[in-house]
Enzyme design. Sequence first.
Site, PDB file in Angstrom:
ATOM      1  N   VAL A  32       0.848  -1.211   0.000  1.00 35.96           N
ATOM      2  CA  VAL A  32       0.000   0.000   0.000  1.00 35.96           C
ATOM      3  C   VAL A  32       0.878   1.254   0.000  1.00 35.96           C
ATOM      4  CG1 VAL A  32      -1.819   1.261   1.185  1.00 35.96           C
ATOM      5  CG2 VAL A  32      -1.871  -1.236   1.153  1.00 35.96           C
ATOM      6  N   LYS A  44      -7.274  -0.664  10.107  1.00 34.65           N
ATOM      7  CA  LYS A  44      -8.637  -0.977  10.572  1.00 34.65           C
ATOM      8  C   LYS A  44      -8.663  -1.419  12.027  1.00 34.65           C
ATOM      9  CE  LYS A  44      -7.327  -4.762   7.760  1.00 34.65           C
ATOM     10  NZ  LYS A  44      -7.354  -5.448   6.510  1.00 34.65           N
ATOM     11  N   GLU A 103     -10.284   6.278   5.285  1.00 37.07           N
ATOM     12  CA  GLU A 103     -11.096   5.664   4.221  1.00 37.07           C
ATOM     13  C   GLU A 103     -10.543   4.297   3.798  1.00 37.07           C
ATOM     14  OE1 GLU A 103     -14.018   7.271   2.384  1.00 37.07           O
ATOM     15  OE2 GLU A 103     -14.082   5.095   2.286  1.00 37.07           O
ATOM     16  N   VAL A 163     -11.550   0.629   5.410  1.00 38.49           N
ATOM     17  CA  VAL A 163     -12.790  -0.119   5.164  1.00 38.49           C
ATOM     18  C   VAL A 163     -13.042  -0.260   3.668  1.00 38.49           C
ATOM     19  CG1 VAL A 163     -15.271  -0.212   5.572  1.00 38.49           C
ATOM     20  CG2 VAL A 163     -13.783   0.808   7.301  1.00 38.49           C
ATOM     21  N   GLY A 193     -11.316  -0.849   1.036  1.00 39.54           N
ATOM     22  CA  GLY A 193     -10.341  -0.350   0.048  1.00 39.54           C
ATOM     23  C   GLY A 193     -10.873   0.637  -0.963  1.00 39.54           C
ATOM     24  N   GLY A 219      -1.332 -16.108  -1.557  1.00 46.38           N
ATOM     25  CA  GLY A 219      -0.896 -14.977  -0.722  1.00 46.38           C
ATOM     26  C   GLY A 219      -2.034 -14.031  -0.377  1.00 46.38           C
ATOM     27  N   GLU A 229      -4.286 -12.701   5.349  1.00 39.24           N
ATOM     28  CA  GLU A 229      -3.546 -11.787   6.226  1.00 39.24           C
ATOM     29  C   GLU A 229      -2.386 -12.566   6.863  1.00 39.24           C
ATOM     30  OE1 GLU A 229      -4.293  -8.526   7.287  1.00 39.24           O
ATOM     31  OE2 GLU A 229      -6.128  -8.271   6.138  1.00 39.24           O
ATOM     32  N   LYS A 269     -13.859  -3.667  10.421  1.00 38.54           N
ATOM     33  CA  LYS A 269     -14.462  -2.722   9.458  1.00 38.54           C
ATOM     34  C   LYS A 269     -15.890  -2.371   9.872  1.00 38.54           C
ATOM     35  CE  LYS A 269     -11.448  -4.703   5.962  1.00 38.54           C
ATOM     36  NZ  LYS A 269     -11.300  -5.827   5.027  1.00 38.54           N
ATOM     37  N   GLY A 294      -5.807  -4.785  -1.816  1.00 38.63           N
ATOM     38  CA  GLY A 294      -4.808  -4.706  -2.881  1.00 38.63           C
ATOM     39  C   GLY A 294      -4.169  -3.336  -2.949  1.00 38.63           C
TER      40      GLY A 294
HETATM   41  N1  HSE Z   1      -7.780  -9.342   4.383  1.00 36.58           N
HETATM   42  C1  HSE Z   1      -8.554  -8.264   3.909  1.00 36.58           C
HETATM   43  C2  HSE Z   1      -9.573  -8.799   2.939  1.00 36.58           C
HETATM   44  C3  HSE Z   1      -7.685  -7.223   3.263  1.00 36.58           C
HETATM   45  O1  HSE Z   1      -9.439  -9.938   2.494  1.00 36.58           O
HETATM   46  O2  HSE Z   1     -10.532  -8.118   2.626  1.00 36.58           O
HETATM   47  C4  HSE Z   1      -8.354  -5.906   3.066  1.00 36.58           C
HETATM   48  O3  HSE Z   1      -8.698  -5.287   4.248  1.00 36.58           O
END
Ligand code: HSE
Length: 430
Positions: free
Chosen positions: A15, A107, A131, A134, A136, A189, A192, A207, A304
């Site tokens: 990010v 988050k 922002e 929550v 993305g 991948g 988390e 979230k 992402g």
């Molecule tokens: N692990 C989270 C998901 C990443 O899969 O939505 C984004 O917050």
Amino acid sequence: MSNPLKVAVAGLGNVGVGVVKILEKHKQLIADRAGREIIITTVCARNKNTDRGVDLSSYNWVPDAATLADQDDVDIVVELIGGENGVAYETAKNTLKNAKSLVTANKAMIAHHGADLADLAQENNVALRFEAAVAGGIPIIKSIGEGLAANELNLVYGIMNGTTNYMLSQMEARGLSYNEILAETEKLGYLEADPSLDLDGIDAAHKLAILSSVAFGTKTDFDNVYIEGIRNIETVDIKYGKELGYRIKLLGITKFENGNLSQRVHPVMIDRKLPIAGVMDGFNALVVDGDFIDRTFYQGRGAGEGPTASAVVADLIDIARGHTGPAFFKPASKLVAANPVSINERKGAYYIRLHVKDEAGVIADITGSLKQANVSVKTMLQKGTEMDGTVYVVLATHETTETAMNDALKLISEFSSVIEAPLSIRIEKL
Ligand code: HSE
């Protein structure tokens, strides 16, 4: 044009790198929209020498994120370290105490400390924006806090975890077992670093806790989110759910009525024809109900590099424009402590999956227990005899209560013919 907004970025994972790339690629477009240039002056990460695929040589390097706000050429800190406490929280507090604005994608930190950080931001007359924390790429916080600001809101729900949505979607599309899709998701991948955050619903709950505060003006209350993940869902549930007209989703649902706040994250069976039921794979989706707008629906990528960095940069642009209003869209002192509503208050229908020995009297035992607990059955399916002499019995109940359902499941579990703990999934009418 005014002076450039000078940014420090703490955390250079995908990010952070995405933020660097967007600010470089859209330098002029962003300056035009923000009314001033937004430039990175300083960066900070655990390891200076990692090759991140972007040129960071023109930025100052500061080894300790918590001191970024002490630098003269930093107006604003972007915290992308992650984690509820530790360096991230120290960085956040120190930034706001130094009267500098903070943008974060964290988050867990906002879910746990949102109200306190909002207080701190207000005391120091600076902005706190999150922002990117929550969903993305879906601008749900701004949509609620700005676009829908004229409404009283009472319901927000949605798919807030892309990884588990991907897993459930692939289980349905390819008939994979939970363990098969888990292994594949791990290899890709998508999980988390602590997979429990995804699989046990904790990430979605973070979230949801944030959205509750944004939508209802309540203090963030993560500890009162009821949370269940997807670990017990099997291919049979997806298949039999489909026969009953449902699709399984991991939803976060938050409702606020008369000061009472119900926040829950758990798998649900929902009508396959609902728009949100059609949101598959890694996508997120949110539904927001307001008194003057009826229902609104949002869909997009929830994770992402690109979508998350896009949300971070949008917050930077907002602050560059001079928008430093309260983090939860009302003064921090006015955020209310809501009365938490227990999951035991839920009323609704349930899907039940039982794995039982295929022998005389089993169905009578099951229906007897349901009768004893005052749960009425709407549909029952018995699915073929397995090679080992066991069968799945699947049923959908009429509307009942959470406590009655739990009583029935406890009675059913006690029969020796029931060979696995029963699984129940709440059927939601949304
Ligand atoms: N692990 C989270 C998901 C990443 O899969 O939505 C984004 O917050």
